[in-house]
Design a protein around this motif. Structure first.
Motif, mmCIF file in Angstrom:
data_model
loop_
_atom_site.group_PDB
_atom_site.id
_atom_site.type_symbol
_atom_site.label_atom_id
_atom_site.label_comp_id
_atom_site.label_asym_id
_atom_site.label_seq_id
_atom_site.Cartn_x
_atom_site.Cartn_y
_atom_site.Cartn_z
ATOM 1 N N ALA A 1 -10.916 -106.492 -30.938
ATOM 2 C CA ALA A 1 -10.906 -105.049 -30.749
ATOM 3 C C ALA A 1 -9.694 -104.672 -29.900
ATOM 4 O O ALA A 1 -9.206 -105.486 -29.113
ATOM 5 C CB ALA A 1 -12.191 -104.616 -30.050
ATOM 6 N N PRO A 2 -9.174 -103.445 -30.033
ATOM 7 C CA PRO A 2 -7.999 -103.051 -29.252
ATOM 8 C C PRO A 2 -8.166 -103.268 -27.748
ATOM 9 O O PRO A 2 -7.238 -103.708 -27.076
ATOM 10 C CB PRO A 2 -7.830 -101.567 -29.585
ATOM 11 N N GLU A 3 -9.364 -102.982 -27.211
ATOM 12 C CA GLU A 3 -9.595 -103.184 -25.781
ATOM 13 C C GLU A 3 -9.542 -104.672 -25.416
ATOM 14 O O GLU A 3 -9.068 -105.034 -24.340
ATOM 15 C CB GLU A 3 -10.939 -102.596 -25.379
ATOM 16 N N THR A 4 -10.029 -105.527 -26.324
ATOM 17 C CA THR A 4 -9.987 -106.965 -26.072
ATOM 18 C C THR A 4 -8.557 -107.471 -26.079
ATOM 19 O O THR A 4 -8.136 -108.225 -25.190
ATOM 20 C CB THR A 4 -10.814 -107.715 -27.133
ATOM 21 N N ALA A 5 -7.797 -107.075 -27.097
ATOM 22 C CA ALA A 5 -6.394 -107.477 -27.173
ATOM 23 C C ALA A 5 -5.620 -106.956 -25.967
ATOM 24 O O ALA A 5 -4.801 -107.668 -25.384
ATOM 25 C CB ALA A 5 -5.768 -106.972 -28.472
ATOM 26 N N ALA A 6 -5.909 -105.719 -25.577
ATOM 27 C CA ALA A 6 -5.229 -105.136 -24.418
ATOM 28 C C ALA A 6 -5.500 -105.945 -23.160
ATOM 29 O O ALA A 6 -4.598 -106.158 -22.332
ATOM 30 C CB ALA A 6 -5.682 -103.689 -24.213
ATOM 31 N N VAL B 1 14.745 -107.647 -15.323
ATOM 32 C CA VAL B 1 14.845 -107.031 -16.645
ATOM 33 C C VAL B 1 13.730 -107.598 -17.514
ATOM 34 O O VAL B 1 13.684 -108.805 -17.762
ATOM 35 C CB VAL B 1 16.220 -107.292 -17.289
ATOM 36 N N PHE B 2 12.828 -106.741 -17.973
ATOM 37 C CA PHE B 2 11.689 -107.173 -18.776
ATOM 38 C C PHE B 2 11.975 -107.015 -20.265
ATOM 39 O O PHE B 2 12.419 -105.948 -20.710
ATOM 40 C CB PHE B 2 10.444 -106.337 -18.456
ATOM 41 N N ASP B 3 11.694 -108.053 -21.015
ATOM 42 C CA ASP B 3 11.615 -107.974 -22.470
ATOM 43 C C ASP B 3 10.146 -107.730 -22.790
ATOM 44 O O ASP B 3 9.360 -108.662 -22.856
ATOM 45 C CB ASP B 3 12.120 -109.290 -23.083
ATOM 46 N N ARG B 4 9.776 -106.475 -22.935
ATOM 47 C CA ARG B 4 8.393 -105.985 -23.037
ATOM 48 C C ARG B 4 7.713 -106.029 -21.668
ATOM 49 O O ARG B 4 7.848 -106.980 -20.923
ATOM 50 C CB ARG B 4 7.546 -106.798 -24.016
ATOM 51 N N TYR B 5 6.967 -104.947 -21.403
ATOM 52 C CA TYR B 5 6.188 -104.920 -20.169
ATOM 53 C C TYR B 5 4.920 -104.118 -20.453
ATOM 54 O O TYR B 5 4.396 -104.169 -21.570
ATOM 55 C CB TYR B 5 7.051 -104.356 -19.030
ATOM 56 N N ILE B 6 4.415 -103.387 -19.516
ATOM 57 C CA ILE B 6 3.114 -102.730 -19.637
ATOM 58 C C ILE B 6 3.073 -101.757 -20.821
ATOM 59 O O ILE B 6 2.070 -101.685 -21.552
ATOM 60 C CB ILE B 6 2.772 -101.996 -18.331
ATOM 61 N N ALA B 7 4.146 -101.016 -21.047
ATOM 62 C CA ALA B 7 4.161 -100.007 -22.112
ATOM 63 C C ALA B 7 3.965 -100.619 -23.489
ATOM 64 O O ALA B 7 3.432 -99.965 -24.401
ATOM 65 C CB ALA B 7 5.467 -99.220 -22.070
ATOM 66 N N SER B 8 4.380 -101.859 -23.669
ATOM 67 C CA SER B 8 4.199 -102.528 -24.957
ATOM 68 C C SER B 8 2.714 -102.651 -25.294
ATOM 69 O O SER B 8 2.292 -102.391 -26.433
ATOM 70 C CB SER B 8 4.855 -103.908 -24.923
ATOM 71 N N ASN B 9 1.928 -103.049 -24.315
ATOM 72 C CA ASN B 9 0.478 -103.150 -24.499
ATOM 73 C C ASN B 9 -0.099 -101.790 -24.891
ATOM 74 O O ASN B 9 -0.897 -101.667 -25.833
ATOM 75 C CB ASN B 9 -0.160 -103.663 -23.206
ATOM 76 N N MET B 10 0.320 -100.769 -24.194
ATOM 77 C CA MET B 10 -0.178 -99.426 -24.447
ATOM 78 C C MET B 10 0.175 -98.954 -25.856
ATOM 79 O O MET B 10 -0.677 -98.444 -26.594
ATOM 80 C CB MET B 10 0.380 -98.467 -23.393
ATOM 81 N N GLU C 1 -4.977 -91.320 -26.746
ATOM 82 C CA GLU C 1 -4.598 -90.906 -25.388
ATOM 83 C C GLU C 1 -5.493 -91.564 -24.345
ATOM 84 O O GLU C 1 -5.010 -92.046 -23.305
ATOM 85 C CB GLU C 1 -4.679 -89.384 -25.266
ATOM 86 N N ALA C 2 -6.792 -91.607 -24.611
ATOM 87 C CA ALA C 2 -7.719 -92.223 -23.657
ATOM 88 C C ALA C 2 -7.436 -93.715 -23.509
ATOM 89 O O ALA C 2 -7.505 -94.262 -22.400
ATOM 90 C CB ALA C 2 -9.162 -92.001 -24.113
ATOM 91 N N TRP D 1 -6.392 -95.856 -20.215
ATOM 92 C CA TRP D 1 -7.239 -96.981 -19.807
ATOM 93 C C TRP D 1 -6.403 -98.231 -19.565
ATOM 94 O O TRP D 1 -6.601 -98.948 -18.572
ATOM 95 C CB TRP D 1 -8.299 -97.230 -20.879
ATOM 96 N N ILE D 2 -5.457 -98.502 -20.456
ATOM 97 C CA ILE D 2 -4.604 -99.689 -20.304
ATOM 98 C C ILE D 2 -3.681 -99.539 -19.095
ATOM 99 O O ILE D 2 -3.472 -100.493 -18.337
ATOM 100 C CB ILE D 2 -3.784 -99.942 -21.584
ATOM 101 N N GLU D 3 -3.150 -98.336 -18.887
ATOM 102 C CA GLU D 3 -2.306 -98.102 -17.706
ATOM 103 C C GLU D 3 -3.085 -98.390 -16.429
ATOM 104 O O GLU D 3 -2.574 -99.054 -15.510
ATOM 105 C CB GLU D 3 -1.788 -96.664 -17.705
ATOM 106 N N GLN D 4 -4.327 -97.924 -16.367
ATOM 107 C CA GLN D 4 -5.182 -98.189 -15.197
ATOM 108 C C GLN D 4 -5.475 -99.673 -15.046
ATOM 109 O O GLN D 4 -5.427 -100.226 -13.940
ATOM 110 C CB GLN D 4 -6.498 -97.411 -15.339
ATOM 111 N N LEU D 5 -5.789 -100.338 -16.157
ATOM 112 C CA LEU D 5 -6.108 -101.761 -16.126
ATOM 113 C C LEU D 5 -4.962 -102.565 -15.529
ATOM 114 O O LEU D 5 -5.154 -103.417 -14.655
ATOM 115 C CB LEU D 5 -6.418 -102.257 -17.541
#
Length: 223
Positions: free
Chosen positions: A63-68, A93-102, A115-116, A120-124
């Motif tokens: 599920a998206p939440e699990t993958a996240a 310098v990051f090659d992918r970081y938090i925004a990639s997950n989002m 949006e929710a 949620w991922i940003e908070q996590l």
């Protein structure tokens, strides 16, 4: 604490190439710069599990939440290494970081849930897992057809022998990921964003030119 520069974009955007080139230029300019790429497939439990998932070797879909959570766990396990780099360098310098997950996980739910899930991922990642937000995120904007061709030219990955992994093979997903990145950049999620186009006049830009542009953006903020 080092300046944190995240290079983001959908698959095939040239993030790894840009990360290596920008890091090299920053070091040549007299700064102490380090590159860090996510996921860390061989270094963390989360990274290993992601490699198995993307290669299609897990017995069921996540599920998206699990993958996240797996992507966030990879960074949580890497947090001591990240903090050590941040304490001993001027810039990471990051090659992918938090925004990639989002961007990727929000692309797998209906639009009214996206949006929710982004929040949620940003908070996590930034609150529960206490990962520092980037000071600047650069979105490498690459048309889908161009990105598809570049993915096919990628070197062999550690986690799969296939040309495309589970995310790369889904064109609809890739289009939604690009839309999510554009929305995050427009809304300044996680902080400041700059969009850098990898195409000009219908042709792919020289990677060195792109690296020069990103380096100049970082240097301006470091000053």
């Amino acid at each position: 604490m080092a300046f944190l520069l995240a290079i983001e974009g959908a698959d095939g955007a040239g993030k790894a190439t840009a990360t290596a080139a920008v890091t090299e230029r920053l070091n040549a300019a007299g700064l102490s710069a380090a590159a860090l790429s996510f996921p860390r497939y061989a270094e963390t439990v989360g990274g290993w599990a992601l490699g198995e998932y993307l290669a299609g070797r897990l017995p069921h879909a996540a599920a998206p939440e699990t993958a996240a959570t797996l992507y966030a766990l990879d960074r949580f396990e890497s947090r001591p290494h990240l903090i050590e780099l941040a304490e001993t360098h001027d810039i990471i310098v990051f090659d992918r970081y938090i925004a990639s997950n989002m961007a990727y996980q929000a692309a797998q739910v209906p639009p009214d849930r996206a949006e929710a899930l982004l929040q949620w991922i940003e908070q996590l990642e930034t609150v529960q897992f206490r990962l520092p937000a980037p000071h600047l995120s650069v979105y490498l904007d690459t048309p889908l057809d161009v990105a598809r061709d570049l993915i096919a030219r990628k070197r062999k990955r550690s986690y799969t022998d296939d040309t495309y992994d589970a995310y790369e093979a889904d064109l609809g997903l890739q289009a939604r990921v690009r839309a999510n990145y554009a929305a995050m950049a427009d809304g300044a999620m996680l902080g400041e964003w700059v969009t850098v186009s990898t195409v000009a006049g219908g042709a792919l830009r020289d990677p060195a030119e792109i690296a020069d542009e990103i380096t100049a953006l970082a240097m301006a903020r470091l000053r």
